[in-house]
Design an enzyme around this catalytic site. Structure first.
Site, PDB file in Angstrom:
ATOM      1  N   TYR A 130     -10.081   1.721  13.093  1.00 35.88           N
ATOM      2  CA  TYR A 130      -9.911   2.197  14.464  1.00 35.88           C
ATOM      3  C   TYR A 130      -8.796   3.237  14.498  1.00 35.88           C
ATOM      4  O   TYR A 130      -7.673   2.960  14.046  1.00 35.88           O
ATOM      5  CB  TYR A 130      -9.558   1.045  15.400  1.00 35.88           C
ATOM      6  N   SER A 238       6.023  -0.347  18.446  1.00 36.38           N
ATOM      7  CA  SER A 238       6.783  -0.065  17.228  1.00 36.38           C
ATOM      8  C   SER A 238       8.281  -0.291  17.422  1.00 36.38           C
ATOM      9  O   SER A 238       8.771  -0.390  18.554  1.00 36.38           O
ATOM     10  CB  SER A 238       6.493   1.384  16.839  1.00 36.38           C
ATOM     11  N   GLN A 260      11.923   6.698  16.952  1.00 32.86           N
ATOM     12  CA  GLN A 260      11.183   5.481  17.297  1.00 32.86           C
ATOM     13  C   GLN A 260      10.828   5.459  18.774  1.00 32.86           C
ATOM     14  O   GLN A 260       9.696   5.193  19.162  1.00 32.86           O
ATOM     15  CB  GLN A 260      12.032   4.249  16.946  1.00 32.86           C
ATOM     16  N   HIS A 263       7.756   7.214  20.565  1.00 36.08           N
ATOM     17  CA  HIS A 263       6.385   6.746  20.368  1.00 36.08           C
ATOM     18  C   HIS A 263       5.763   6.192  21.637  1.00 36.08           C
ATOM     19  O   HIS A 263       4.575   6.372  21.892  1.00 36.08           O
ATOM     20  CB  HIS A 263       6.357   5.615  19.334  1.00 36.08           C
ATOM     21  N   GLU A 328      10.102  -4.232  12.072  1.00 38.23           N
ATOM     22  CA  GLU A 328       9.020  -3.491  11.414  1.00 38.23           C
ATOM     23  C   GLU A 328       9.626  -2.476  10.428  1.00 38.23           C
ATOM     24  O   GLU A 328       9.269  -2.455   9.265  1.00 38.23           O
ATOM     25  CB  GLU A 328       8.220  -2.757  12.505  1.00 38.23           C
ATOM     26  N   HIS A 329      10.552  -1.673  10.917  1.00 37.88           N
ATOM     27  CA  HIS A 329      11.259  -0.699  10.074  1.00 37.88           C
ATOM     28  C   HIS A 329      12.740  -1.050  10.044  1.00 37.88           C
ATOM     29  O   HIS A 329      13.346  -1.224  11.098  1.00 37.88           O
ATOM     30  CB  HIS A 329      11.137   0.720  10.646  1.00 37.88           C
ATOM     31  N   ASP A 362       6.689   7.227   7.366  1.00 35.95           N
ATOM     32  CA  ASP A 362       5.607   7.354   8.350  1.00 35.95           C
ATOM     33  C   ASP A 362       4.509   8.268   7.832  1.00 35.95           C
ATOM     34  O   ASP A 362       3.336   8.087   8.141  1.00 35.95           O
ATOM     35  CB  ASP A 362       6.139   7.953   9.662  1.00 35.95           C
ATOM     36  N   GLU A 416     -10.128 -41.634  -0.291  1.00 37.69           N
ATOM     37  CA  GLU A 416     -10.539 -40.770   0.809  1.00 37.69           C
ATOM     38  C   GLU A 416     -11.884 -41.195   1.404  1.00 37.69           C
ATOM     39  O   GLU A 416     -12.356 -40.563   2.352  1.00 37.69           O
ATOM     40  CB  GLU A 416     -10.578 -39.302   0.337  1.00 37.69           C
ATOM     41  N   HIS A 421     -18.772 -37.823  -3.513  1.00 37.05           N
ATOM     42  CA  HIS A 421     -17.835 -37.068  -4.346  1.00 37.05           C
ATOM     43  C   HIS A 421     -17.653 -37.802  -5.674  1.00 37.05           C
ATOM     44  O   HIS A 421     -17.661 -37.201  -6.751  1.00 37.05           O
ATOM     45  CB  HIS A 421     -16.471 -36.930  -3.660  1.00 37.05           C
TER      46      HIS A 421
END
Lengths: 432, 432
Positions: A130, A238, A260, A263, A328-329, A362, A416, A421
């Protein structure tokens, strides 16, 4: 306007507030709208896509025109200047080189009694990318999503992006896609595009993984289709957190904070410093730079709501606060950055030293710019080749190896309460 | 009762139906209930937990009793027989050995002009493990979730599991937890337990990643809190797909199909074979074995609704159909299994050859038994050490390296309309 905080408790509560900025009420109210869009696309396919595109993007066209044509792809090259094309190619090369490093490889391990164990890595069959449209047309985002898919070996990569005026797509985006080897591009955006990729329509193929950033509708749609397909992450606005000491240049720090903030009005810019003189100078610089900023209104809003300077006693405290935020950064504009790195537990990407502004990462340093936001770095990482790969565990036991473990398995299956099994092992033992 | 299909188109539509069995209406109707539980726990903390535990599990106690005490942990060892303890320890050792293989390690790469790039891996701070209770008490699940978290280096591991009669927890679960090094255990289950781990309460700490299987409420709750915390996957009912040829033993194949079906009435067992004689014999064997099965009613339901035998022309077709299903567990009970593996694109785990029943991997072969279900293997993989690790990208540019890329960055920032991104590089260049 850029507040300076010196008290530890106030700093912590401010950092928590900024970190939680994604969990706003707006998400909850849009859930139902997104669910309806997804269900409609699932039921009505292309017809729903075209109707939503008319409604939300103001563009009307037919199913046959959903896909960007070969001539549009060719024409895009004419509209992108030579210098920009070279820049896209340089970025592509560096991003590809980095993503080719340490790609997980299939392996087998041979144990006692002819036991074979291992992992076999394979790419997903199809990936959907996207790319936001409108004012923010980012060729860099195309590269950051398409390159790891290509390096992973994904055979079918499909891109979707909302159409602009006269149903056009930004030519830089079309060129970046072609440089990265993506030629199947559809002009559709929003939650409807995510629904199309998750369920398929007459025109748009169903994919296995959907990646890429988007607005709140895109983000909510990705969360809703998660489980039906894989997604990269739930992306929020961001953010950058800068740790700086007296060795830092206040002009650089201020420019990085504004890079930053420009944005998005929800973008966060935080400075932690042990130098109160630097704190004041950065605050002044930010104010000065804002005056003539071409995106002043939005950038100012981001700085006012989600900008913060904290003066700390020492850099250890800065590392602790940074870990609470899990940025994030993270930029380390300090004299001895490598000495602080061991104290950093959570960060999407770390930009080291005075000559590594976030912008380098970036665009073209190589590591991915799609990173966990809003505390996501506590548990997740950058988009990468691994996003488009998965592995199968491999297990081979010999009759002798099976015999050796059969007693233990019998006791465990009994504990179990799973008799078949146990049978599946016991019956084989009779023939050994 | 176990249908045999020979037509390709019918086989494909049946496989699609079985693969989609998780997307039942039941999920949608429970969404709102789960949302309400999560919001209530978020607002009211322990009080909500205790109220839901009283309502759903029929157990009443106080906040102070939420955590399993040291004396209960000690007492569990008295209730677990020596043989079972040894089996748990053997399983733990093999699982740990496998998970220690090829753990991602931090690395740096030194490029031209003193560029440093790399990835730095760190564990999450805290992990929450959900273990189902009630009839299905699975110590193996404890090991499969706790071991990768431990190997990843997670400092705080918290386990939650719903209380049984007289608020007890199955002693085998408590012993498995201790063998794996987990001692912080709370008696709470359902969506309320997931909410507690995601948001924290007075007693239960907030974690960063939540893993482990559960019922539909647990699964929906994990999906809802995803983004606030990391999760392992959206788990659906279990499944096995077996590819067998004339070399296969019909009794083994039948036992393996029932070993899947006995888990859950929504469990799926599919056999693809190029040998119609085997198809008939397996069907007969399944019917025969079902007659005296201790969990007959449920197992029969699973076989009736989600059991299937397909006779294919050749093993290549079997591999294609298997890829369409993308099974959680794939067994290759054929003469030359390694020759078919290259055609397998999607499978959670592959069990190779006639003496490797799935049960070996369920308990102790080493690879994780928490695997993607219901087509999830198209895009995801087994739970693993990576689930509890994340990395930070590392980027360091020298002034010279920055200068070299500055022209390209200037063009890209201009194309994307982000002036401060450009400034953050341009301002630094003035000083170089």
């Amino acid at each position: 306007m850029l507040r300076i905080v010196t008290q530890r408790t106030e700093a912590e509560s401010e950092i928590k507030r900024i970190c939680d900025r994604i969990y706003d009420d707006q998400m909850i109210h849009k859930e139902a709208t997104v669910t309806e869009i997804i269900q409609t696309v699932r039921r009505k396919g292309d017809t729903a896509l075209l109707r939503y595109t008319s409604e939300f993007d103001g563009q009307d066209f037919t199913s046959a025109e959903l896909r960007v044509s070969g001539s549009e792809l060719d024409a895009a090259y004419q509209q992108v200047k030579g210098g920009l094309l070279k820049a896209i190619e340089m970025a592509h090369q560096r991003i590809e080189e980095f993503h080719k490093m340490r790609v997980p490889k299939s392996w087998v391990h041979f144990g006692d009694k002819d036991i074979v164990l291992g992992k076999r890595y394979t790419p997903v069959d199809a990936a959907g990318i996207y790319i936001p449209g409108g004012k923010a047309a980012y060729p860099s985002t195309v590269l950051m999503n398409a390159v790891p898919a290509k390096v992973a070996g994904v055979k079918k990569i499909v891109m979707v992006t909302p159409p602009g005026q006269e149903r056009t797509i930004n030519p830089a985006i079309l060129v970046a896609a072609q440089v990265a080897g993506v030629e199947e591009i559809y002009r559709v955006g929003g939650a409807q595009a995510i629904a199309a990729l998750a369920y398929g329509t007459e025109t748009i193929p169903k994919v296995d993984v959907i990646t890429g950033p988007g607005n709140i509708y895109v983000t909510l749609a990705k969360k809703q289709v998660f489980g039906r397909v894989g997604i990269d992450s739930i992306a929020g606005p961001s953010e950058v957190l800068i740790i700086a000491d007296a060795s830092a240049n206040p002009t650089y720090v201020a420019a990085d904070m504004l890079a930053q903030a420009e944005h998005d009005q929800m973008a966060a810019s935080i400075l932690l410093t042990n130098d109160s003189r630097l704190a004041n100078r950065v605050s002044e610089e930010v104010n000065r730079m804002l005056e003539n900023h071409p995106r002043r209104l939005m950038t100012e809003k981001a700085i006012a709501h989600y900008g913060l300077i904290v003066v700390v006693d020492n850099l250890n405290t800065a590392a602790e606060l940074s870990n609470q935020f899990a940025p994030e950064h993270l930029e380390l504009e300090i004299e001895e950055p490598w000495q602080l790195i061991d104290q950093i537990r959570h960060a999407g990407a770390i930009f080291i030293g005075h000559s590594t502004p976030e912008a380098v990462g970036d665009y073209l340093a190589g590591p991915n710019h799609t990173l966990p936001t809003c505390g996501g770095a506590r548990y997740s990482s950058a988009l990468g080749v691994e996003t488009f790969l998965k592995h199968s565990s491999l297990i081979q036991y010999s009759p002798e190896a099976l015999k050796e473990v059969s007693g233990a398995i019998a006791l465990l299956t009994e504990a179990e309460g799973l008799p078949s099994h146990g049978d599946s092992v016991r019956l084989r033992l009779q023939d050994i």
